[in-house]
Design a protein around this motif. Structure first.
Motif, short mmCIF file in Angstrom:
data_model
loop_
_atom_site.label_atom_id
_atom_site.label_comp_id
_atom_site.label_asym_id
_atom_site.label_seq_id
_atom_site.Cartn_x
_atom_site.Cartn_y
_atom_site.Cartn_z
N GLY A 1 0.84 -1.21 0.00
CA GLY A 1 0.00 0.00 0.00
C GLY A 1 0.87 1.24 0.00
N TYR A 2 0.22 2.39 0.08
CA TYR A 2 0.96 3.65 0.02
C TYR A 2 1.77 3.86 1.29
CZ TYR A 2 -2.51 4.49 -3.63
OH TYR A 2 -3.31 4.39 -4.73
N ASP A 3 2.91 4.49 1.14
CA ASP A 3 3.77 4.77 2.28
C ASP A 3 3.27 6.03 3.01
OD1 ASP A 3 5.73 5.07 4.13
OD2 ASP A 3 7.29 5.69 2.71
N LEU A 4 2.22 5.85 3.79
CA LEU A 4 1.64 7.00 4.49
C LEU A 4 2.52 7.43 5.67
CD1 LEU A 4 -2.17 6.14 4.44
CD2 LEU A 4 -0.81 7.42 2.79
N LEU B 1 4.76 9.81 4.12
CA LEU B 1 4.00 11.01 3.76
C LEU B 1 3.82 11.90 4.99
CD1 LEU B 1 2.28 12.42 1.50
CD2 LEU B 1 0.31 11.30 2.53
N TRP C 1 -3.65 19.04 -2.73
CA TRP C 1 -4.72 18.06 -2.87
C TRP C 1 -4.55 16.97 -1.83
CZ3 TRP C 1 -9.16 18.81 -4.83
CH2 TRP C 1 -9.35 19.59 -5.97
N VAL D 1 -7.12 15.88 1.50
CA VAL D 1 -7.67 14.57 1.84
C VAL D 1 -7.72 14.39 3.35
CG1 VAL D 1 -7.04 12.13 1.92
CG2 VAL D 1 -7.04 13.34 -0.25
N LEU E 1 0.33 12.44 -14.14
CA LEU E 1 -0.81 12.06 -13.30
C LEU E 1 -2.00 11.66 -14.20
CD1 LEU E 1 -0.63 14.78 -10.51
CD2 LEU E 1 0.57 12.60 -10.69
N LEU F 1 6.18 13.21 -1.72
CA LEU F 1 5.37 12.56 -2.76
C LEU F 1 6.18 11.51 -3.52
CD1 LEU F 1 3.23 15.53 -4.12
CD2 LEU F 1 2.74 13.97 -2.24
N LEU G 1 5.64 8.52 -1.57
CA LEU G 1 4.25 8.08 -1.73
C LEU G 1 4.08 7.32 -3.04
CD1 LEU G 1 1.31 8.35 -0.58
CD2 LEU G 1 1.04 10.27 -2.14
N GLY H 1 6.09 2.36 -4.99
CA GLY H 1 5.29 1.28 -4.39
C GLY H 1 3.79 1.47 -4.56
N SER H 2 3.37 2.46 -5.32
CA SER H 2 1.93 2.70 -5.46
C SER H 2 1.32 1.87 -6.59
CB SER H 2 1.65 4.19 -5.64
OG SER H 2 2.24 4.67 -6.83
N THR I 1 -1.14 3.01 -9.50
CA THR I 1 -2.48 3.55 -9.24
C THR I 1 -2.50 5.07 -9.14
OG1 THR I 1 -2.21 3.38 -6.85
CG2 THR I 1 -3.13 1.46 -7.98
N LEU I 2 -1.32 5.69 -9.17
CA LEU I 2 -1.29 7.15 -9.00
C LEU I 2 -0.82 7.90 -10.24
CD1 LEU I 2 0.23 7.44 -5.39
CD2 LEU I 2 -2.16 7.22 -6.03
N MET J 1 -5.89 5.29 2.68
CA MET J 1 -5.09 5.12 1.46
C MET J 1 -5.92 5.41 0.23
SD MET J 1 -2.70 1.79 1.91
CE MET J 1 -2.16 1.26 3.53
N VAL K 1 -6.28 8.96 -0.55
CA VAL K 1 -5.08 9.47 -1.23
C VAL K 1 -5.13 9.10 -2.71
CG1 VAL K 1 -2.57 9.29 -1.36
CG2 VAL K 1 -3.68 9.46 0.88
N ARG K 2 -5.53 7.86 -2.97
CA ARG K 2 -5.65 7.44 -4.36
C ARG K 2 -6.60 8.35 -5.13
NH1 ARG K 2 -6.34 1.50 -6.67
NH2 ARG K 2 -7.25 1.94 -8.68
N VAL L 1 -7.25 11.35 -4.83
CA VAL L 1 -6.70 12.66 -5.17
C VAL L 1 -6.02 12.61 -6.53
CG1 VAL L 1 -4.75 14.17 -4.65
CG2 VAL L 1 -6.35 13.54 -2.85
N PHE L 2 -5.23 11.55 -6.72
CA PHE L 2 -4.46 11.46 -7.96
C PHE L 2 -5.29 10.86 -9.09
CE2 PHE L 2 -1.37 11.68 -4.61
CZ PHE L 2 -0.35 12.43 -5.15
N LEU M 1 -4.29 -3.39 -6.06
CA LEU M 1 -3.83 -2.90 -4.75
C LEU M 1 -4.91 -2.90 -3.67
CD1 LEU M 1 -1.35 -1.91 -3.22
CD2 LEU M 1 -1.74 0.39 -4.08
#
Lengths: 496, 496
Positions: free
Chosen positions: A200-203, A206, A453, A457, B183, B203, B206, B209-210, B213-214, B451, B454-455, B457-458, B469
């Motif tokens: 998953g995302y590296d929150l 972040l 943005w 969130v 994006l 970012l 972030l 590893g996404s 999806t971003l 998470m 966050v997704r 947003v992008f 994911l």
């Protein structure tokens, strides 16, 4: 898109109800509202900005933080989280008619797991306490901001703090494995965990360095590392900045990663000699390098030998080394007292914080010298040379009208140069309220919009630490106005 | 909140217009639409999932990627980015009636800056090319997935790939300094930069590893590091898993950080000996440890001596060491051919990927053995012991009905144990399409929701790599259905 906190006008009876609600969650003693008690919280380490919060709230655990934040959300109260209040960019500056959430009562070390090399702490645990708690077993917590005996881990997380040893060991973000967070809507979220690789995302990444704009960390899982077997410090003196800079580049490109690598210029050296009078450093050196290496005995000895050679090849006149703790301390003493020493030369100084690619050191230091001359204000350079993190100290006398403004302008010009050569406007102090205006020099509107943005969130109403980190159309002008107003109102207060 | 891509039904003439628009941006040759050409793109390294994309698009630079993505946005076409297609979790699995954006033509190294130790590459540059480009000057790119001679840096960024040497050097995210991103709305954003410490939200971290999806990374700034002066490999054999596990813990807690530390169990050892027939490892060892140390000559010698001592104290029967490249290769040979060797015992194998805290090694390996017996399927263990990243190989015969499903269930049980002991459901292969169902075991609904915010947003419309994911209410059931359908349709295809 960056929401400003709603402007709600509240009557005294509104506030009474709000206070009663907070008191129900936190207890009467933990809701501070008396003016004289609020004074302490008007600023953090950046004393030139001051705002009195309406209330200071002192939750004791995650649940109380969550309830507190929920009330802020319900009443649309802007809030600012504060750790030890040692930050240098005004990140914990309160908001007018807002509340300050102090983590001061959350100072427990919750878990120590030596086998898996991690420690879980509450946010107000002081940086140095972590090392103290595990040093008996041979471990320590690596990030070491110079305020480490007074700054809190929560604040370190907010600002992604660095320190002298971050060239080898990385900054705070490299040592945070996981966080328990209270988000601005009061929800509790766990990010990261016991193992470093999580899907998953590296929150976690972040959140570290988000300067209080995304929520409050109420539990922080830190990586601890093993103390090195041996440490050695080298002091090399040079007759030109270029030579010292070239030595730094050559050391790094030889593959050696020193634990720390600090540079001081002639001005700082003489300030130290004048004030500490320690016969610490040669007064006629144009620059000195302090290099610390750590590791196995054999490794340290070998690396120290190679560093000495590289310094000599680059024209170092003299090289001193120290291995036992007392001698090492002697070599470090001048560096550690440099800020204080420089501060005695003029009544006031302003510490700038910028980063440049290491190879640009000689050029940028030359430019700073030119600026210093053309502005007529002395600048002392003491900095983390390994990672190109400059800390020019701009000396001035705040009792002279206009001096502060001129020095700020000079500081801004230095940042511009940092950006021009591909560097950054902050290495470890953060943006906070202080450097909003420079963000646009570093990022395009689209870059900043993307960050905002992300902020929206977590913080859709803009209640969490409004007016920090991101410039708003008005913020630069406003900040300047506020500062000059403060300077007029408090002529005797040390504004830096 | 997780948007599913809109279900738009398109006529042939709609598609004609879409294709014409893509051709205008990319040229006719770079818009693939013939079925036989599309076949190659139906799956990535996870061959058990297959979906044919409607089109494959081959942009050549950032601008073409941006224009391509903008067209996807305009036509509401779901899209998936693909690097070399070697991923093991189905991250590059296409979407039905969607397009695949292949970065294959973006394979230039754009800049090499040895002084500041960084390289800028396009996404399809192969991992190993980076090292090849700088090795003449004594540098290398550290993250080394076992597919490093065929996998792309873009894919490494998407999956935050690891490798044998990541215990000491970190995974991909620790080596990415900055990214140029397109994006999902087609805007171009720069994150990170030339210096590691940048203000604002991280970012870069972030994005790494996404899993696509971003957005798409079109330029990647990588940190390169200096090659070590010396390398030594030790092979230690143990008569129990507990002893080998204790040796791993003791090595780490002694403060030594090996470059790599791999463990193999008796089953894998014998598979290697049967197939490679190399007299590589003792057949009667219950476990072997392969430990690589690097650094200065003196440091390596000292660390190797200490590691050997620790292994002996933990009951190692025999310790072999190798310093020259050929001998080192000989010790590594068995490990490197282990997957292939195990693959010869049964027609099929399934590689699981999970992480556990290091101290849980003996317990978890014991549990895996119990599961293996109770399910009646052999499990070979070959894994990165230093960071607790397990790779159990589950052996089965896909021609036996139900075998695949049983093995998948067994694999799932292993992941459950990883989560129970505080670990992770993926160390380096990612979640992709394969592990969606396990995300809920690891994260609370609030964690996942955060998470997904966050997704959003992008990727507000869910067009970028939908169905990866994050689990959707239906996804687990759907995936299982798709897989069993595929197994029926393709009885002779190696589904793993």
């Amino acid at each position: 898109m960056l929401s400003s906190p709603p402007q709600v006008s509240r009557t005294n009876s509104d506030w009474k109800r709000i206070i009663r609600d907070f008191e129900q969650v936190l207890g009467r003693r933990n809701v501070i509202q008396r003016k004289e008690e609020l004074l302490t919280y008007e600023c953090d380490g950046l004393t030139s900005y001051r705002v009195r919060p309406k209330l200071v709230l002192l939750p004791r655990d995650t649940e109380e933080v969550a309830e507190t934040v929920k009330l802020c959300d319900r009443y649309q109260l802007p809030w600012v989280a504060r750790g030890a209040g040692t930050g240098l960019s005004g990140g914990a500056l309160p908001v007018e008619n807002g509340v300050l959430i102090s983590t001061a009562f959350m100072r427990n070390i919750l878990d120590i797991d030596l086998e898996n090399q991690q420690v879980v702490v509450q946010p107000a645990v002081i940086n140095n306490w972590v090392t103290e708690a595990v040093s008996g077993s041979g471990f320590y917590y690596a990030p070491d901001p110079s305020s480490q005996i007074i700054c809190s881990i929560g604040g370190n997380v907010a600002e992604n703090s660095g320190g002298v040893h971050c060239f080898k060991y990385g900054v705070t973000t490299n040592h945070v494995l996981g966080l328990k967070l209270v988000l601005p809507d009061g929800s509790i979220v766990d990010v990261g965990g016991e193992v470093p690789e999580m899907p998953g995302y590296d929150l976690t990444g972040l959140f570290v360095g988000s300067e209080g704009t995304l929520g409050i960390a109420t539990e922080i899982r830190l990586r601890i590392i093993k103390q090195a077997e041996a440490i050695q410090v080298l002091l090399a003196d040079f007759t030109s900045i270029e030579a010292a800079g070239a030595a730094v580049s050559d050391i790094v490109s030889s593959g050696i990663i020193p634990a720390g690598m600090e540079m001081m210029d002639n001005f700082s050296i003489n300030a130290v000699e004048d004030v500490v009078a320690s016969n610490c450093y040669p007064r006629d050196a144009v620059a000195i390098l302090l290099v610390e290496v750590d590791g196995l005995e054999v490794e340290v000895a070998e690396n120290a030998k190679r560093i000495a050679e590289i310094c000599r090849q680059n024209g170092a006149r003299q090289i001193e080394t120290a291995t036992d703790p007392e001698e090492r301390l002697k070599l470090w003493k001048g560096r550690k007292s440099a800020f204080a020493a420089v501060g005695k030369i003029k009544p006031d100084y302003y510490v700038q914080d910028g980063v440049i690619p290491r190879t640009q050191l000689p050029y940028v230091l030359g430019e700073i010298e030119k600026l210093s001359k053309s502005y007529g204000y002395p600048v002392a350079n003491v900095f983390h040379a390994g990672d190109g993190n400059l800390h020019p100290l701009l000396l001035y006398d705040n009792s002279i009208p206009g001096a502060l403004e001129t020095v700020e302008k000079l500081g801004g010009e230095i940042l511009k140069i940092c950006v021009q050569v591909g560097g950054s406007i902050s290495g470890e102090h953060g943006i906070g309220a202080d450097k909003l205006c420079y963000m646009e020099q570093m990022f395009t509107p689209v870059d900043l919009e993307t960050m905002q943005w992300v902020r929206s969130v977590f913080n859709p109403q803009g209640l969490a630490n409004p007016g920090k980190l991101f410039p708003t159309p008005k913020s630069c002008g406003e900040a300047a106005q506020l500062k000059s107003q403060l300077a007029q109102e408090n002529p005797n207060v040390d504004l830096f």
